[in-house]
Scaffold this active site. Structure first.
Site, PDB file in Angstrom:
ATOM      1  N   CYS A  75     -13.510  57.000  -6.870  1.00 51.07           N
ATOM      2  CA  CYS A  75     -14.643  56.209  -7.370  1.00 51.07           C
ATOM      3  C   CYS A  75     -15.474  55.710  -6.199  1.00 51.07           C
ATOM      4  O   CYS A  75     -14.948  55.466  -5.115  1.00 51.07           O
ATOM      5  CB  CYS A  75     -14.164  54.982  -8.146  1.00 51.07           C
ATOM      6  SG  CYS A  75     -12.813  55.253  -9.282  1.00 51.07           S
ATOM      7  N   ASP A  76     -16.742  55.536  -6.458  1.00 50.94           N
ATOM      8  CA  ASP A  76     -17.582  54.850  -5.484  1.00 50.94           C
ATOM      9  C   ASP A  76     -18.792  54.290  -6.208  1.00 50.94           C
ATOM     10  O   ASP A  76     -19.147  54.739  -7.302  1.00 50.94           O
ATOM     11  CB  ASP A  76     -18.038  55.761  -4.348  1.00 50.94           C
ATOM     12  CG  ASP A  76     -18.449  54.955  -3.126  1.00 50.94           C
ATOM     13  OD1 ASP A  76     -17.553  54.589  -2.340  1.00 50.94           O
ATOM     14  OD2 ASP A  76     -19.641  54.663  -2.970  1.00 50.94           O
TER      15      ASP A  76
END
Length: 199
Positions: A75-76
């Site tokens: 995730c980012d």
């Protein structure tokens, strides 16, 4: 289900979201240098949502190389204010400047999630939320940061929407999960499709 699911993130918020949804995950922090990845693609004309996806994929792929067969979630999140891309504030003064810059304006949170398996990304998704801050008085900003403390430094916007940060806003368009940094509903749908979770 016995499928191994790994979250390639050090974020306690993302881990909590998955645990609250009943998903058993192992946590493993990726070993990539996010700023180095950004520098490698600088000048390529990427949009902030593209960058979020590239970083999420780098994290997922990095961890998945060490766990054959596992589904690894990377995730980012990036914050964009017009054409400007922002990172986590360096210190409390930087957080103060950040909130005053966002004051009275609409910014976007671009949240990317990637699933990798055996060193390759097998699914990618980006969700975008638009948040409009109310006009903030500098005195209020100082009192707000004093109340939340160093937690302001753990978020790219210098706020946590799930806590006192909600007081900073006039309008929010987008779901809670995207704002916190993990587009949960699309992820759960894909994990069901892959047979990684019951469904």
């Amino acid at each position: 289900m016995t499928t191994n699911i790994i979250l390639a993130s050090a974020s306690p918020f993302r881990a909590r979201m998955l645990e609250d949804a009943g998903i058993e995950v192992t946590i493993e922090r990726p070993s990539i240098d996010e700023r180095a990845v950004e520098q490698a693609v600088a000048g390529a004309g990427l949009r902030p949502d593209d960058l979020a996806q590239i970083l999420a994929e780098a994290k997922a792929v990095d961890v998945s190389q060490n766990h054959p067969g596992a589904f690894v979630i990377g995730c980012d999140q990036t914050l964009s204010l017009g054409e400007e891309l922002m990172h986590k504030p360096a210190d409390m003064e930087d957080a103060r400047r950040r909130l005053l810059k966002l004051s009275g304006r609409t910014h976007q949170l671009n949240s990317a999630v990637v699933i990798a398996q055996d060193g390759e990304a097998i699914w990618r998704h980006v969700s975008v939320a638009s948040l409009t801050m109310r006009d903030l008085d500098p005195g209020f900003v100082g009192r707000h940061l004093s109340a939340v403390g160093d937690a302001a430094l753990s978020s790219v916007g210098a706020y946590q929407i799930e806590g006192r940060g909600i007081q900073l806003f006039d309008k929010i368009e987008g779901d809670h999960f995207t704002i916190v940094g993990l587009p949960l509903l699309p992820l759960l749908a894909k994990l069901r499709e892959l047979g990684a979770i019951d469904g």
